[in-house]
Scaffold this active site. Structure first.
Site, short mmCIF file in Angstrom:
data_model
loop_
_atom_site.label_atom_id
_atom_site.label_comp_id
_atom_site.label_asym_id
_atom_site.label_seq_id
_atom_site.Cartn_x
_atom_site.Cartn_y
_atom_site.Cartn_z
CG HIS A 145 -1.69 1.27 1.39
ND1 HIS A 145 -1.28 2.28 2.23
CD2 HIS A 145 -2.81 1.73 0.78
CE1 HIS A 145 -2.12 3.28 2.15
NE2 HIS A 145 -3.06 2.98 1.29
NE ARG A 172 34.34 -5.34 -20.30
CZ ARG A 172 34.77 -4.26 -19.63
NH1 ARG A 172 35.42 -3.30 -20.27
NH2 ARG A 172 34.54 -4.14 -18.35
N GLY A 183 38.44 0.75 -26.30
CA GLY A 183 38.50 1.05 -24.87
C GLY A 183 39.55 2.13 -24.67
CG ASN A 235 39.44 5.07 -19.53
OD1 ASN A 235 39.67 6.22 -19.91
ND2 ASN A 235 38.39 4.74 -18.82
CB CYS A 270 33.16 2.27 -24.40
SG CYS A 270 32.24 1.05 -25.36
#
Length: 794
Positions: free
Chosen positions: A415, A574, A697, A699, A747
Site C-alpha cells: 500500500h 563484454r 576502450g 582508457n 566507449c
C-alpha cells in the site's frame, strides 16, 4: 434476476454506473475472457439501485447531504468526526427486507443450498475508472459463510462508502458524495488460505516500462501484499518473448514472506495472520509454469482493455487452480509521459541510517515524523516524512501531506509503495528497523536515486535535479549514440534515454552484486578447501543442487533484464574482465587466483578463457549468453571479448565459444573485440578477419600507449586521451575497421567532456560512441555540433 442483483455472467464493462468499476470488470472478464482460458471465480453483485433503495428505506439521503455540507474542505479538520457520524447513520440502518431476501436467494441458488465461503468486496460507481483509481478506499470481507454473515458483510460494505479515506478521496477527485453508490461484489472464495495469492502489474511499477509483466506472490490470502505486511516473491516477465512462446521470465526475486493470512478457525468468519513456516519462506510461491500462465492471462486482460492493468490473482490450495479475482486500470504510469524524466543526483552523502526498497527515483529532505496510527494526523505537518511500521488504506488522508514515506514492512506492491507512486513522493519500504533507528523530529534525507535500494541519511544532503524531455532530443545523423551499463536495476528507466542500445554491458557488476561467488568455486564446490567460504556459498545457493546453475541462472537474469529493456536495440555484452586481484575478492576466489605483481597487465580478459585455470568458468559465462539468446529469445544480445592480445589468442577464444554453442554467425551472433592494446591497432586488419568489429576502450589504450598507470595519482596528469599518440592510435584502428568494412565504436567519457574530441571522432568516421548515462546528453550535444561542422564544411 432483478434491479437489485446481477450475476457476473450478465455484467459487462458498460455497467460501471450500475455495479461499479470493480464488479463491471469482473463481469466483463467473465463474459469475454473466460472462454480464452482466463479463470474467474463466479459470483453476483448488488446494484447501485440496491444501495439507493437502502438509503431511501432508512431516509438517509438528506442527513448524509447535510453532514457533508458541514465538512471542512480546506483543512479537513473535522474529517474524522464527520466520517464517524456518517458511518454511525449507516450502521444503525437496516437493509430493506426485499433486498435482504434477494441477496439470500441469490446466495442459495449460487451455493446450491450449502454454506460456502464467499468474498464480499466493495465496488463504488466512481471507483476504478481510468481517471479515478485509488484502490482500497472501501472495505472487503473474506471467508464470509452463511446467510446472516453475508447480509452483515454487504451492510458493512455500504457503510464503508463513508470511511474517512473514501470521503477525502471523493473530495480530491471532484465527485459529489450523493452521486456515488456502492455495489457489493459477492464472489466464490478461492481457497488461497491453503494456497497463495498476489498482484500483477502489466508494466514495471517503478519506471512505467510497458513491455514487462510484474508479478508479486505470497503464501495465503493476498491481503498481506496489498497491505504491505510482507515482502513477497517478485517475478518479471518479458511480453515480446512471452508472445513467441520463449522462456520469458527475466527475473525471480525470493521474498521473505514472513506472514501467511488464512481463514479463521472452523465456525468463525474472517481471517487471521500467522507466521510462515521457515521452509516455505525459502520456497518459490509459483512455479515457472504458473508464472507463465498468469503472465499470459495478464497479457490477454491488458489487450482486451487496451491499457496497462493492475490485477489480483489467487491460487486455490485444495485444487491447485489459478484464478484472477480483480482487474482495474493502472493509473500512475499509464497517464505519464515516460520520456519526461527528472533525474536526481546526490552531490555528497554520509553513512546511511537505514535502507530498504526504493520506490520511485526522487530525493527529498524533511523532518522525520514517527507515527503509529493514522489517527495521529494532527502530528504531521505538510512535507514531513512519515516513518512507520506499515500503512493501510486508512492512512490515505494523512499520507497526502507527506513529503516521503518510510516503512519497516512491505514490498514494491504494498500500500505504501502504491500511494507513494500516486503522490509522486519518494518512499523506502521494507526497512525492517527504520522506526527504531530514526528519531522523531530528526532532519533526514531520503534517497531513491541510487538504484533498487533506497537510503535514509541523517541531516540535509545536497542534491540536484534536472528535468529533460527525451522525446525532443535530436539524435545525431551519422553515428549511433549508445549507453554503457552494468546494473540491471537501472535498465528499465534508462530504456527511455535517447540511445540506439547498449554499446558496452559490463558483466562484472552482476557477478559482484548478484552472484558474489567466483565461478570456479561453483565448478569445484565439492572440493573447496576454504570451509567458511563453502558454508557461505552453500547458503547463497541453497536452491541449486548443481551450483554451476546458480552462476548461469543469475547471470542470465541480469543480462536478459538489460536486453529486454532495450529490445530490439542491440546490447553488446563484454565477457568478464576482472583482474586476478578482483576475482580473488569474490567468495571462494582466493583458491583459484594467482598473486600477480601487476594484475592490470596479467592474467585477464581473453587469456583466461582458454586457460585451464579458468576455462570452465568461462564456459559458464557462455552458457548464460546462450540461455539469453536461444532459450529466452533475446537475440539482440551480442558479445565482446576484452583484452585480446593477439589474433591467435582470439582464434582460441572463438574455438572455445563455438564448442559452447556460440559460434560466430549462429542465429545472427556477432562477436566483437575490444581495441584497447596497441597490438589491436597494429594488427587491426588481422583482428577484423576473425571478429565482427571493434569497440575502442580508450582508457586502457591510452595508458598502454603512453605507459601511464591511470590509477597512479603521481603521474595522473600525463594521462590524456587527447594526447597525439593516443589519438593517432584511435585514428589508425578506425581507418583499418573502415577498410575491412566492420563496425567500430568507442566507449568513454572524453567525447562528452571535450567537444574537440567528439569532432575528432566524427571526422575519422567512427560508427558509434557509448556514454555513461550521466554524460549522454552532453555527448549528444557535442556530436551534433561536430556533425554540423562537418556538413557545413562540404
Amino acid at each position: 434476476m432483478s434491479a437489485y442483483i446481477k450475476p457476473f455472467k450478465e455484467i459487462t464493462i458498460q455497467e460501471v454506473p450500475q455495479v461499479g468499476g470493480k464488479n463491471a470488470s469482473l463481469g466483463e472478464m467473465m463474459t469475454t475472457l473466460n472462454k480464452a482460458g482466463v479463470s474467474i471465480p463466479d459470483g453476483f453483485a448488488t446494484t447501485a439501485a440496491a444501495f439507493r433503495a437502502f438509503l431511501q428505506y432508512n431516509h438517509l439521503e438528506q442527513p448524509l447531504n447535510d453532514l457533508m455540507l458541514r465538512l471542512d474542505r480546506q483543512q479537513f479538520a473535522n474529517l474524522k468526526e464527520t466520517g464517524a457520524e456518517a458511518r454511525t447513520l449507516l450502521q444503525q440502518a437496516d437493509l430493506p427486507p426485499g433486498l435482504a431476501m434477494e441477496i439470500t436467494s441469490a446466495y442459495r441458488a449460487f451455493a446450491g443450498g450449502k454454506p460456502i465461503a464467499m468474498a464480499v468486496r466493495s465496488s463504488a460507481t466512481a471507483e476504478d475508472l481510468p481517471e479515478a483509481s485509488f484502490a482500497g478506499q472501501h472495505e472487503s470481507f473474506l471467508n464470509v459463510v452463511g446467510e446472516e454473515e453475508l447480509l452483515d458483510a454487504v451492510h458493512k460494505c455500504f457503510v464503508s462508502l463513508y470511511t474517512d479515506r473514501a470521503i477525502k478521496y471523493r473530495e480530491d477527485n471532484g465527485f459529489r458524495h450523493n452521486e456515488v453508490a456502492l455495489s457489493a461484489g459477492i464472489q466464490k472464495m478461492v481457497r488461497a488460505d491453503t494456497g497463495s495469492a498476489g498482484v500483477i502489474f502489466t508494466l514495471e511499477p517503478e519506471s512505467g516500462f510497458r513491455n514487462v509483466i510484474h508479478i508479486a506472490a505470497n503464501w495465503g490470502l493476498g491481503e498481506n501484499i496489498v497491505q504491505g505486511t510482507v515482502t513477497p516473491d517478485e517475478y518479471i516477465v518479458f511480453k515480446e518473448t512471452l508472445r513467441k512462446g520463449k522462456k520469458a521470465i527475466l527475473q525471480k526475486t525470493l521474498g521473505e514472506k514472513s506472514w501467511t493470512m488464512v481463514y479463521a478457525p472452523d465456525g468463525q468468519t474472517g481471517t487471521v495472520n500467522k507466521p510462515t513456516q521457515l521452509d516455505k519462506r525459502k520456497q518459490w510461491v509459483l512455479s515457472d509454469t504458473e508464472i507463465t500462465t498468469l503472465a499470459n492471462w495478464a497479457l490477454l486482460i491488458e489487450n482486451h482493455y487496451d491499457k496497462p492493468m493492475d490485477i489480483e490473482w489467487a491460487k486455490d490450495g485444495d485444487t491447485g487452480e489459478l484464478f484472477i479475482v480483480q482487474a482495474r486500470p493502472e493509473t500512475v504510469h499509464s497517464t505519464k509521459n515516460p520520456y519526461l524524466v527528472t533525474e536526481y543526483k546526490l552531490l555528497k552523502k554520509g553513512s546511511p541510517i537505514v535502507s530498504g526498497e526504493a520506490i520511485g527515483s526522487r530525493i527529498a529532505t524533511g523532518v522525520a515524523r514517527l507515527l503509529t496510527s493514522p489517527k495521529e494526523i494532527q502530528l504531521l505537518q505538510q512535507g514531513e516524512i512519515v516513518v512507520t511500521n506499515i500503512t493501510s488504506p486508512d492512512w490515505d488522508p494523512i499520507l497526502k501531506k507527506a513529503g516521503g514515506i518510510i516503512t519497516d514492512k512491505g514490498g514494491r506492491t504494498s500500500h505504501a509503495a502504491i500511494v507513494a507512486r500516486e503522490l509522486n513522493v519518494p518512499a523506502i519500504v521494507g526497512c525492517n528497523n527504520a522506526t527504531q533507528l530514526i528519531q522523531d523530529g530528526d532532519l533526514i534525507t531520503i534517497s531513491c536515486a541510487e538504484g533498487k535500494t533506497g537510503f535514509v541519511y541523517k541531516g540535509k544532503e545536497n542534491y540536484e535535479e534536472k528535468t529533460v524531455d527525451f522525446s525532443k532530443v535530436q539524435q545525431p545523423g551519422f553515428m549511433d549514440v549508445m549507453l554503457i551499463l552494468g546494473d540491471p536495476e537501472k535498465a528499465f528507466p534508462l530504456s527511455f534515454y535517447p540511445s540506439k542500445g547498449i554499446g558496452l554491458m559490463r558483466m562484472e557488476f552482476i557477478i559482484t552484486h548478484a552472484i558474489r561467488v567466483h565461478p570456479m568455486a561453483l565448478v569445484k564446490f565439492n572440493t573447496l578447501a576454504d570451509t567458511a567460504a563453502k558454508e557461505e556459498i552453500a547458503a547463497l545457493t541453497f536452491q541449486y543442487p548443481d551450483k554451476r546453475d546458480y552462476f548461469t541462472g543469475k547471470l542470465a537474469q541480469g543480462i536478459a533484464t538489460i536486453a529486454a529493456a532495450f529490445y530490439p536495440r542491440e546490447v553488446i555484452v563484454r565477457m568478464s574482465d576482472f583482474k586476478t586481484n578482483e576475482y580473488a575478492n569474490l567468495l571462494g576466489g582466493k583458491e583459484f587466483e594467482p598473486q600477480e605483481e601487476n594484475p592490470m597487465l596479467g592474467f585477464r580478459g581473453a587469456s583466461r578463457y582458454y586457460n585451464e585455470r579458468y576455462r570452465e568458468g568461462f564456459e559458464l559465462e557462455c552458457k548464460a549468453i546462450r540461455i539469453v539468446r536461444e532459450d529466452m529469445g533475446l537475440t539482440n544480445v551480442q558479445v565482446m571479448i576484452p583484452f585480446c592480445r593477439t589474433p591467435e589468442e582470439g582464434k582460441k577464444v572463438l574455438q572455445v565459444m563455438e564448442q559452447q554453442g556460440l559460434a560466430r554467425g549462429r542465429k545472427g551472433l556477432k562477436i566483437l573485440v575490444m581495441a584497447e592494446i596497441p597490438s589491436n591497432v597494429l594488427l587491426a586488419e588481422e583482428f577484423a578477419d576473425i571478429f565482427d568489429g571493434f569497440s575502442i576502450g580508450s582508457n586502457d589504450l591510452t595508458q598502454l600507449t603512453l605507459g601511464v598507470d591511470r590509477d597512479s595519482s603521481i603521474i595522473s596528469g600525463l594521462f590524456s586521451e587527447q594526447n597525439k599518440a593516443a589519438k593517432k592510435m584511435i585514428a589508425m584502428v578506425i581507418q583499418a575497421a573502415r577498410k575491412k568494412h566492420v563496425h567500430i565504436g568507442l566507449c568513454g567519457q572524453a567525447p562528452s567532456d571535450f567537444p574537440e574530441f567528439a569532432s575528432f571522432l566524427a571526422e575519422q568516421g567512427i560508427d558509434s560512441i557509448s556514454f555513461n548515462p550521466d554524460a549522454l546528453l552532453k555527448g549528444i550535444e557535442n556530436i551534433n555540433a561536430a556533425e554540423k561542422a562537418i556538413t557545413e564544411s562540404y
